[in-house]
Design a protein around this motif. Structure first.
Motif, PDB file in Angstrom:
ATOM      1  N   VAL A   1       0.852  -1.198   0.000  1.00 22.66           N
ATOM      2  CA  VAL A   1       0.000   0.000   0.000  1.00 22.66           C
ATOM      3  C   VAL A   1       0.879   1.237   0.000  1.00 22.66           C
ATOM      4  N   LYS A   2       0.552   2.189  -0.866  1.00 24.87           N
ATOM      5  CA  LYS A   2       1.309   3.433  -0.922  1.00 24.87           C
ATOM      6  C   LYS A   2       0.928   4.270   0.283  1.00 24.87           C
ATOM      7  N   SER A   3       1.918   4.728   1.046  1.00 25.67           N
ATOM      8  CA  SER A   3       1.572   5.379   2.301  1.00 25.67           C
ATOM      9  C   SER A   3       1.792   6.892   2.282  1.00 25.67           C
ATOM     10  N   GLY A   4       2.277   7.459   1.190  1.00 20.69           N
ATOM     11  CA  GLY A   4       2.477   8.906   1.156  1.00 20.69           C
ATOM     12  C   GLY A   4       1.203   9.655   0.834  1.00 20.69           C
ATOM     13  N   LEU A   5       1.320  10.938   0.558  1.00 22.37           N
ATOM     14  CA  LEU A   5       0.172  11.750   0.175  1.00 22.37           C
ATOM     15  C   LEU A   5       0.526  12.520  -1.086  1.00 22.37           C
ATOM     16  N   PRO A   6      -0.471  12.881  -1.910  1.00 22.95           N
ATOM     17  CA  PRO A   6      -0.164  13.711  -3.076  1.00 22.95           C
ATOM     18  C   PRO A   6       0.470  15.033  -2.631  1.00 22.95           C
ATOM     19  N   ARG A   7       1.356  15.543  -3.469  1.00 22.35           N
ATOM     20  CA  ARG A   7       2.041  16.797  -3.164  1.00 22.35           C
ATOM     21  C   ARG A   7       1.053  17.904  -2.807  1.00 22.35           C
ATOM     22  N   GLY A   8       1.372  18.628  -1.741  1.00 18.87           N
ATOM     23  CA  GLY A   8       0.539  19.768  -1.374  1.00 18.87           C
ATOM     24  C   GLY A   8      -0.668  19.424  -0.514  1.00 18.87           C
ATOM     25  N   PHE A   9      -0.859  18.133  -0.208  1.00 21.68           N
ATOM     26  CA  PHE A   9      -1.924  17.732   0.719  1.00 21.68           C
ATOM     27  C   PHE A   9      -1.277  17.153   1.970  1.00 21.68           C
ATOM     28  N   ARG A  10      -1.907  17.337   3.129  1.00 26.33           N
ATOM     29  CA  ARG A  10      -1.285  16.796   4.331  1.00 26.33           C
ATOM     30  C   ARG A  10      -2.328  16.472   5.379  1.00 26.33           C
ATOM     31  N   ASP A  11      -1.881  15.652   6.368  1.00 32.63           N
ATOM     32  CA  ASP A  11      -2.733  15.324   7.505  1.00 32.63           C
ATOM     33  C   ASP A  11      -2.695  16.471   8.494  1.00 32.63           C
ATOM     34  N   ILE A  12      -3.850  16.826   9.026  1.00 30.29           N
ATOM     35  CA  ILE A  12      -3.893  17.801  10.105  1.00 30.29           C
ATOM     36  C   ILE A  12      -4.094  17.012  11.385  1.00 30.29           C
ATOM     37  N   LEU A  13      -3.037  16.949  12.195  1.00 33.95           N
ATOM     38  CA  LEU A  13      -3.063  16.099  13.381  1.00 33.95           C
ATOM     39  C   LEU A  13      -3.787  16.819  14.529  1.00 33.95           C
ATOM     40  N   PRO A  14      -4.139  16.070  15.597  1.00 33.66           N
ATOM     41  CA  PRO A  14      -5.088  16.596  16.591  1.00 33.66           C
ATOM     42  C   PRO A  14      -4.738  17.950  17.211  1.00 33.66           C
ATOM     43  N   THR A  15      -3.468  18.211  17.535  1.00 32.45           N
ATOM     44  CA  THR A  15      -3.162  19.492  18.186  1.00 32.45           C
ATOM     45  C   THR A  15      -3.533  20.654  17.265  1.00 32.45           C
ATOM     46  N   GLU A  16      -3.105  20.551  15.991  1.00 30.84           N
ATOM     47  CA  GLU A  16      -3.413  21.606  15.021  1.00 30.84           C
ATOM     48  C   GLU A  16      -4.915  21.651  14.739  1.00 30.84           C
ATOM     49  N   ALA A  17      -5.528  20.464  14.620  1.00 33.27           N
ATOM     50  CA  ALA A  17      -6.955  20.416  14.297  1.00 33.27           C
ATOM     51  C   ALA A  17      -7.780  21.097  15.391  1.00 33.27           C
ATOM     52  N   ARG A  18      -7.414  20.889  16.660  1.00 37.85           N
ATOM     53  CA  ARG A  18      -8.147  21.546  17.756  1.00 37.85           C
ATOM     54  C   ARG A  18      -8.023  23.055  17.636  1.00 37.85           C
ATOM     55  N   GLU A  19      -6.806  23.513  17.285  1.00 37.73           N
ATOM     56  CA  GLU A  19      -6.611  24.965  17.160  1.00 37.73           C
ATOM     57  C   GLU A  19      -7.439  25.522  16.011  1.00 37.73           C
ATOM     58  N   LEU A  20      -7.451  24.784  14.888  1.00 37.52           N
ATOM     59  CA  LEU A  20      -8.232  25.258  13.735  1.00 37.52           C
ATOM     60  C   LEU A  20      -9.725  25.295  14.069  1.00 37.52           C
ATOM     61  N   HIS A  21     -10.184  24.302  14.841  1.00 35.33           N
ATOM     62  CA  HIS A  21     -11.604  24.301  15.241  1.00 35.33           C
ATOM     63  C   HIS A  21     -11.919  25.499  16.125  1.00 35.33           C
ATOM     64  N   ALA A  22     -10.977  25.838  17.011  1.00 40.75           N
ATOM     65  CA  ALA A  22     -11.195  26.998  17.888  1.00 40.75           C
ATOM     66  C   ALA A  22     -11.285  28.267  17.044  1.00 40.75           C
ATOM     67  N   ILE A  23     -10.419  28.374  16.037  1.00 41.02           N
ATOM     68  CA  ILE A  23     -10.464  29.547  15.148  1.00 41.02           C
ATOM     69  C   ILE A  23     -11.781  29.573  14.384  1.00 41.02           C
ATOM     70  N   GLU A  24     -12.207  28.404  13.898  1.00 39.53           N
ATOM     71  CA  GLU A  24     -13.457  28.329  13.134  1.00 39.53           C
ATOM     72  C   GLU A  24     -14.640  28.800  13.988  1.00 39.53           C
ATOM     73  N   ARG A  25     -14.711  28.285  15.246  1.00 44.32           N
ATOM     74  CA  ARG A  25     -15.821  28.686  16.131  1.00 44.32           C
ATOM     75  C   ARG A  25     -15.814  30.198  16.348  1.00 44.32           C
ATOM     76  N   THR A  26     -14.606  30.728  16.625  1.00 43.37           N
ATOM     77  CA  THR A  26     -14.505  32.159  16.907  1.00 43.37           C
ATOM     78  C   THR A  26     -14.954  32.990  15.710  1.00 43.37           C
ATOM     79  N   LEU A  27     -14.476  32.611  14.520  1.00 42.17           N
ATOM     80  CA  LEU A  27     -14.818  33.392  13.329  1.00 42.17           C
ATOM     81  C   LEU A  27     -16.303  33.287  13.004  1.00 42.17           C
ATOM     82  N   MET A  28     -16.856  32.069  13.036  1.00 45.25           N
ATOM     83  CA  MET A  28     -18.261  31.916  12.656  1.00 45.25           C
ATOM     84  C   MET A  28     -19.169  32.637  13.660  1.00 45.25           C
ATOM     85  N   ASN A  29     -18.757  32.638  14.959  1.00 42.88           N
ATOM     86  CA  ASN A  29     -19.523  33.414  15.948  1.00 42.88           C
ATOM     87  C   ASN A  29     -19.460  34.900  15.625  1.00 42.88           C
TER      88      ASN A  29
END
Lengths: 398, 213
Positions: free
Chosen positions: A1-29
């Motif tokens: 199984v190929k385990s890489g990702l296409p160029r320019g795409f990446r995994d957003i791991l939990p620490t970053e994802a939590r921060e992005l969710h906090a930003i999303e909530r703040t902005l949408m509010n």
């Protein structure tokens, strides 16, 4: 199984994802506080709909019907299409907000992502200067709520440079406008000079392109009448922005010319020190919706979430304080006691994970061991569950 | 206030660039020949010495606030930067060249075979030029000595940068068409130009006066 990702795409791991969710909530509010309601367009559109982005920069593919599709390169296009199709008859003002990934084809090895989040609003059907002031004030408010400090809002008007170029022959006018949008100000001035622009006009144009100040008087000089009208508009915008409470952060920058050709009036960008890309850009684009068959005035902005996040992290920002996560170490029994204690804690508003956590995602993680159905050992002392709740949620009345 | 960071193209432009910066009132002693440092602090500014092809990248990403680099490099890299001043030196031309006396023959071949092979070190410039002309060409990217390609049958034509045209003549090549004339440019990062307008616009005005001397 190929385990890489296409160029320019990446995994957003939990620490970053939590921060992005906090930003999303703040902005949408923040957007909701100004009456903007969420819109979620699909990820894929017909490629020919994606008119706001250079076709070489859209991610395209064929579907089984043989139609050329594009991953959404920006949301403004989708909003224009939605308004033209779903709100064709609407005559009053639409206020739409979004927070969603967009996709751009980027040169290989350019250090850029092909998928990233963009947040923004579109205000459709209000051609007034008050509407321009509203979206600028909303942008300033939303970024301030996120905790962004030291941001400058640069405000320009595409009519200023257009006024100079309007006096040129048609072909030179188009070429000079393309040069200006691509950042080639040398080429803009050279094309204007070659096409016969007078020396005083050239000097006034160059002075204008370098003008960044709250005071526009110095840029008037030998500017043509329609450029003067653009300056009048900016002068009239200033008291509106002051009334909206954003007078301090703004500068008038006549050298700010957005890359996209659809802007028709007031335009703006938000920058911070030590970040080479703007955090947000926007402006009035009254001509775009007509291309989709709905001739409506429109203004709005888009925030590049990776740049906002980068600026926040560089300034030491962390997700707003939340209650700790309690990791509950089970007793030696069959698990019923542990599950009962966990349920009681959660009913009291405490987040509980049983066993262990490999990824705390930057949360404040505490540990407690189950003793019996009503007691846990926490911070080295056996305590009643209620007492632990009181320690984890100080100030919350039971 | 933070020092203004200036990316400079190493190589043939650097001597004139030092003159231009000195005329604009900046200290350039630290840029003396033979230095090995790549980040050179100076009075009020900091110089970054980079390969010409990398200068637009440094400026586009904001690693440097402003820079001086040839228009030829800007055309090839197509980086998102602001071009503020034409400094006038480092003049050279992007040209299409073919073996002397063979232009008609290659155009005849183009009619029959539908495509020409074009060797170049500048595939971006070459591709955009022929696209604009509506001609179908196969671009062959080489790293150097492009003049060699037609002589050994690797390509019909070349796209290259010429200053005097002597190399072309010595390799029995003639100019078919000029694509662009290129000179050194003073460029800026878009955000730096907004936030640091006073310093950058003042420097641009001084460089402009020097270039117009």
């Amino acid at each position: 199984v190929k385990s890489g990702l296409p160029r320019g795409f990446r995994d957003i791991l939990p620490t970053e994802a939590r921060e992005l969710h906090a930003i999303e909530r703040t902005l949408m509010n923040a957007f909701a506080q100004f009456g903007y309601v969420p819109l979620e367009p699909p990820t894929v559109e017909f490629a020919e709909s994606a008119v706001t982005v250079d076709e070489r920069r859209t991610v395209r593919f064929l579907d089984r019907d043989g139609r050329l599709l594009a991953l959404r390169p920006d949301v403004t296009t989708a909003v224009a299409r939605v308004v033209a199709q779903r709100y064709r008859a609407a005559e009053s003002t639409l206020r739409l907000a979004y927070f969603t990934p967009i996709f751009r084809e980027e040169a290989s090895m350019g250090g850029s992502e092909r998928e990233y989040d963009q947040a923004g609003v579109e205000l459709i059907g209000d051609a007034s200067l008050r509407a321009d002031a509203e979206v600028i004030a909303l942008l300033a408010d939303a970024l301030a709520r996120c905790g962004l400090l030291g941001a400058d809002i640069d405000i320009g008007h595409v009519g200023f440079v257009d006024g100079f170029l309007a006096e040129l022959p048609l072909e030179a006018r188009a070429a000079a406008a393309v040069a200006a949008r691509s950042g080639d100000l040398v080429g803009t001035v050279a094309l204007a000079r070659d096409a016969g622009m007078s020396a005083p006009r050239i000097i006034a144009l160059q002075r204008g392109l370098r003008h960044r100040s709250a005071d526009l008087a110095a840029a008037r000089g030998d500017a043509p009448a329609s450029s003067q009208r653009a300056l009048d508009t900016l002068d009239a915008l200033r008291p509106l922005l002051e009334a909206a409470g954003v007078g301090d952060a703004i500068r008038f920058d006549l050298g700010y010319i957005p890359a996209l050709p659809y802007y028709t009036g007031v335009v703006f960008q938000v920058t911070v020190a030590d970040l080479g890309f703007p955090i947000a850009t926007g402006g009035r684009y009254d001509g775009l919706l007509a291309r989709f068959g709905a001739d409506r005035a429109a203004t709005g902005f888009g925030i590049a979430i990776p740049h906002l996040h980068q600026a926040l992290v560089a300034a030491g920002w962390r997700t707003p304080a939340e209650l700790p996560l309690l990791v509950l170490v089970p007793d030696t029994g069959d698990g019923t006691t542990t599950l009962r204690v966990a349920a009681a804690l959660r009913r009291a508003g405490i987040a509980v994970a049983i066993g262990d956590v490999a990824e705390g995602a930057g949360q404040d993680v505490r540990r407690a061991r189950v003793i019996d159905g009503a007691h846990v050992e926490y911070e080295g002392v056996v305590r009643a569950v209620d007492a632990v709740v009181a320690m984890l949620r100080p100030g919350v009345p039971r | 206030m933070r020092a203004l960071r200036i990316a400079l193209a190493q190589g043939t432009l650097l001597a004139d660039t030092r003159l231009a910066l000195a005329a604009a009132g900046l200290a350039t002693d630290a840029l003396a020949e033979g230095g090995r440092r790549l980040v050179v602090p100076s009075t009020d500014v900091e110089y970054v010495l980079a390969r010409p092809g990398d200068v637009p990248t440094h400026v586009a990403h904001g690693a440097a606030d402003v820079g001086i680099v040839g228009k030829d490099v800007l055309l090839e890299t197509d980086a998102d930067v602001l071009e503020l001043v034409d400094l006038g030196y480092g003049r050279c031309r992007f040209v299409v060249a073919a073996p002397t006396g063979s232009v008609d023959r290659s155009l005849d071949e183009y009619r029959h075979l539908g495509s020409l092979e074009v060797a170049t070190k500048y595939p971006g410039v070459a591709e955009r030029h022929f696209q604009g002309r509506g001609m179908q060409v196969e671009i062959i990217k080489l790293s150097g000595s492009v003049e060699l390609a037609p002589q050994v049958g690797l390509a019909d034509w070349i796209v290259d940068l010429v200053s005097t045209g002597r190399t072309l003549r010595e390799n029995r090549l003639s100019i078919v068409e000029e694509i662009a004339t290129c000179t050194a440019r003073f460029i800026a990062n878009r955000v730096s130009y907004a936030r640091d307008r006073d310093r950058i616009a003042a420097l641009a005005s001084k460089l402009e006066r020097w270039a117009a001397r």
